[in-house]
Design an enzyme around this catalytic site. Structure first.
Site, PDB file in Angstrom:
ATOM      1  N   ALA A  78       0.847  -1.195   0.000  1.00  0.00           N
ATOM      2  CA  ALA A  78       0.000   0.000   0.000  1.00  0.00           C
ATOM      3  C   ALA A  78       0.878   1.240   0.000  1.00  0.00           C
ATOM      4  O   ALA A  78       2.020   1.207   0.459  1.00  0.00           O
ATOM      5  CB  ALA A  78      -0.920   0.005   1.216  1.00  0.00           C
ATOM      6  N   ASP A  79       0.328   2.327  -0.507  1.00  0.00           N
ATOM      7  CA  ASP A  79       1.016   3.611  -0.436  1.00  0.00           C
ATOM      8  C   ASP A  79      -0.015   4.718  -0.256  1.00  0.00           C
ATOM      9  O   ASP A  79      -1.044   4.736  -0.941  1.00  0.00           O
ATOM     10  CB  ASP A  79       1.843   3.887  -1.686  1.00  0.00           C
ATOM     11  CG  ASP A  79       2.775   5.068  -1.471  1.00  0.00           C
ATOM     12  OD1 ASP A  79       3.870   4.855  -0.891  1.00  0.00           O
ATOM     13  OD2 ASP A  79       2.414   6.197  -1.830  1.00  0.00           O
ATOM     14  N   THR A  80       0.267   5.614   0.676  1.00  0.00           N
ATOM     15  CA  THR A  80      -0.657   6.701   0.999  1.00  0.00           C
ATOM     16  C   THR A  80      -0.072   8.042   0.564  1.00  0.00           C
ATOM     17  O   THR A  80       1.089   8.343   0.843  1.00  0.00           O
ATOM     18  CB  THR A  80      -0.957   6.719   2.510  1.00  0.00           C
ATOM     19  OG1 THR A  80      -1.560   5.472   2.883  1.00  0.00           O
ATOM     20  CG2 THR A  80      -1.912   7.852   2.867  1.00  0.00           C
TER      21      THR A  80
END
Length: 208
Positions: A78-80
């Site tokens: 995941a990447d925010t």
């Protein structure tokens, strides 16, 4: 456990590990994928979150190939990304970066995008992207300085952690709260379930 039911989390984020644990999911391995996170020229924040989650998942999957017990595992990444308009805010590492982030967020609506990517045992990808809109109150100099002194901002996208002191700045939030923390839980659980992971296996065992 069947190797195809093993789960590798391509992130060392304590927040993501805790959120998965909240859903009764414990990764079999933590394998952070180190990639270049520099945005491409004119790249939209939404596109950046999607691309980085995909690149992290692919890299971790490739690194695990041929490794006993994990070459057929599911790999989750995941990447925010936090943005004001199309301006992508950094993952603040120094106080000046965090101060500038808070100045930009003060009294404004901003968006948090998290891309989530799952690599299946056959190498196919499944992805989702979640968007949350937030508005901070207008922050005083006292509030900004106090928050900076807490150190909570360090390494956080947009220079704040909503699950900590900065939660008191939020006037309005539309969408997934866990997305802002770093992993949209409902969507991630759905992605894992669709990918064949037994997400509910621990719910009746007392391990949750």
């Amino acid at each position: 456990m069947n190797v195809q039911h093993k789960l590798v989390l391509a992130s060392g984020s304590p927040r993501r590990i805790e959120l998965l644990g909240q859903a009764g999911i414990e990764p079999d391995r933590i394998h952070p994928a180190d990639i270049d996170e520099t945005p491409q020229r004119a790249e939209h924040p939404r596109s950046l979150a999607r691309r980085l989650s995909r690149d992290k998942a692919r890299k971790a999957h490739e690194q695990l190939q041929g490794e006993a017990g994990f070459s057929g595992a599911l790999v989750l990444a995941a990447d925010t990304v936090v943005a004001v308009g199309r301006r992508i805010l950094p993952k603040a590492e120094i106080e000046d970066e965090a101060r500038e982030c808070l100045r930009l967020l003060s009294g404004r609506t901003h968006k948090v995008f998290t891309g989530v990517c799952l690599v299946l045992p056959n190498g196919n990808l499944r992805q989702t992207l979640v968007e949350t809109r937030l508005r901070f109150e207008r922050l005083s100099r006292l509030q900004i300085n106090a928050y900076l002194s807490s150190g909570e901002w360090r390494g956080k996208a947009g220079g704040y952690a909503i699950q900590g002191l900065a939660g008191s700045f939020v006037v309005k939030l539309v969408g997934s709260y866990t997305n802002v923390v770093g992993l949209p839980l409902q969507e991630t659980v759905g992605l894992l379930a669709d990918g064949g992971y037994p997400v509910y296996a621990n719910w009746g065992t007392g391990k949750v």
